[in-house]
Design a protein around this motif. Structure first.
Motif, short mmCIF file in Angstrom:
data_model
loop_
_atom_site.label_atom_id
_atom_site.label_comp_id
_atom_site.label_asym_id
_atom_site.label_seq_id
_atom_site.Cartn_x
_atom_site.Cartn_y
_atom_site.Cartn_z
N ASP A 2 11.03 3.34 13.03
CA ASP A 2 10.88 2.62 11.77
C ASP A 2 9.65 3.14 11.00
N LEU A 3 9.52 2.70 9.76
CA LEU A 3 8.44 3.20 8.91
C LEU A 3 7.05 2.87 9.45
N LYS A 4 6.93 1.71 10.07
CA LYS A 4 5.62 1.34 10.63
C LYS A 4 5.20 2.33 11.71
N GLU A 5 6.13 2.68 12.60
CA GLU A 5 5.82 3.65 13.64
C GLU A 5 5.56 5.03 13.05
N VAL A 6 6.34 5.41 12.05
CA VAL A 6 6.09 6.69 11.36
C VAL A 6 4.67 6.72 10.82
N ASN A 7 4.27 5.62 10.19
CA ASN A 7 2.94 5.54 9.62
C ASN A 7 1.86 5.63 10.69
N LEU A 8 2.01 4.87 11.76
CA LEU A 8 0.99 4.89 12.84
C LEU A 8 0.86 6.27 13.45
N ILE A 68 11.02 18.79 6.06
CA ILE A 68 11.35 17.48 5.52
C ILE A 68 10.51 16.41 6.23
N GLY A 69 10.44 16.51 7.56
CA GLY A 69 9.61 15.58 8.33
C GLY A 69 8.15 15.67 7.95
N GLU A 70 7.68 16.90 7.72
CA GLU A 70 6.28 17.09 7.33
C GLU A 70 5.98 16.43 5.99
N CYS A 71 6.94 16.48 5.06
CA CYS A 71 6.74 15.83 3.76
C CYS A 71 6.63 14.32 3.92
N VAL A 72 7.45 13.74 4.79
CA VAL A 72 7.34 12.30 5.06
C VAL A 72 5.97 12.00 5.65
N TRP A 73 5.54 12.84 6.57
CA TRP A 73 4.22 12.67 7.19
C TRP A 73 3.13 12.69 6.13
N TRP A 74 3.18 13.69 5.25
CA TRP A 74 2.16 13.78 4.19
C TRP A 74 2.16 12.54 3.31
N LEU A 75 3.33 12.01 2.97
CA LEU A 75 3.40 10.82 2.13
C LEU A 75 2.75 9.62 2.81
N ALA A 76 2.98 9.47 4.11
CA ALA A 76 2.33 8.39 4.85
C ALA A 76 0.82 8.58 4.83
N LEU A 78 -1.00 10.30 2.60
CA LEU A 78 -1.53 10.10 1.26
C LEU A 78 -1.61 8.62 0.89
N ALA A 79 -0.60 7.85 1.23
CA ALA A 79 -0.65 6.41 0.94
C ALA A 79 -1.85 5.78 1.62
N GLU A 80 -2.03 6.07 2.90
CA GLU A 80 -3.15 5.52 3.66
C GLU A 80 -4.50 5.92 3.05
N ARG A 81 -4.62 7.19 2.69
CA ARG A 81 -5.90 7.68 2.16
C ARG A 81 -6.23 7.05 0.82
N MET A 82 -5.20 6.57 0.11
CA MET A 82 -5.44 5.94 -1.19
C MET A 82 -5.33 4.42 -1.11
N ASP A 83 -5.51 3.90 0.12
CA ASP A 83 -5.52 2.46 0.37
C ASP A 83 -4.25 1.75 -0.07
N MET A 84 -3.12 2.40 0.20
CA MET A 84 -1.82 1.79 -0.07
C MET A 84 -1.04 1.72 1.23
N SER A 85 -0.16 0.76 1.32
CA SER A 85 0.71 0.64 2.48
C SER A 85 1.92 1.55 2.28
N PHE A 86 2.09 2.50 3.19
CA PHE A 86 3.23 3.41 3.13
C PHE A 86 4.53 2.61 3.13
N GLU A 87 4.62 1.62 4.02
CA GLU A 87 5.83 0.82 4.11
C GLU A 87 6.11 0.08 2.81
N GLU A 88 5.06 -0.49 2.20
CA GLU A 88 5.23 -1.21 0.93
C GLU A 88 5.63 -0.26 -0.19
N CYS A 89 5.06 0.94 -0.21
CA CYS A 89 5.43 1.92 -1.25
C CYS A 89 6.93 2.21 -1.19
N VAL A 90 7.43 2.45 0.01
CA VAL A 90 8.86 2.73 0.18
C VAL A 90 9.69 1.51 -0.20
N GLU A 91 9.28 0.34 0.26
CA GLU A 91 10.02 -0.90 -0.02
C GLU A 91 10.08 -1.18 -1.51
#
Length: 103
Positions: A2-8, A68-76, A78-91
């Motif tokens: 899930d997205l939470k695990e991807v983010n962690l 493709i996986g690396e791009c998802v990783w980078w998005l997670a 980048l969201a974290e580094r800019m104080d955003m929730s990756f999961e919330e951004c996708v949602e």
């Protein structure tokens, strides 16, 4: 996964890369450098997709799933580094688009 695990897992991997950056350059990449690295990988997804579809001769289509996986990783990352929730951004994106297209 899930997205939470991807983010962690993404944040854990990024911390390891930060250690390498410090060893090699004395400091970690800035968020701008991370964004540029993402754009480079996103461009590679484009080229590898063109190759897969027979429109660009790179002979590296086996790299496409990883990029493709690396791009998802980078998005997670980048969201974290800019104080955003990756999961919330996708949602937020999915909800907004689904609502827009259903109406």
């Amino acid at each position: 996964m899930d997205l939470k695990e991807v983010n962690l897992r993404s944040q854990e991997l990024r911390r390891l890369y930060h250690k390498l950056e410090i060893e090699n350059h004395g400091l970690t990449w800035s968020v701008e450098e991370d964004a540029l690295a993402f754009l480079t990988d996103a461009a590679l997804v484009g080229r590898l997709t063109m190759d897969k579809e027979g429109r660009w001769p790179s002979n590296n289509t086996e790299l496409l799933p990883m990029k493709i996986g690396e791009c998802v990783w980078w998005l997670a990352v980048l969201a974290e580094r800019m104080d955003m929730s990756f999961e919330e951004c996708v949602e937020v994106f999915l909800k907004q688009q689904l609502d827009l297209l259903k109406n």
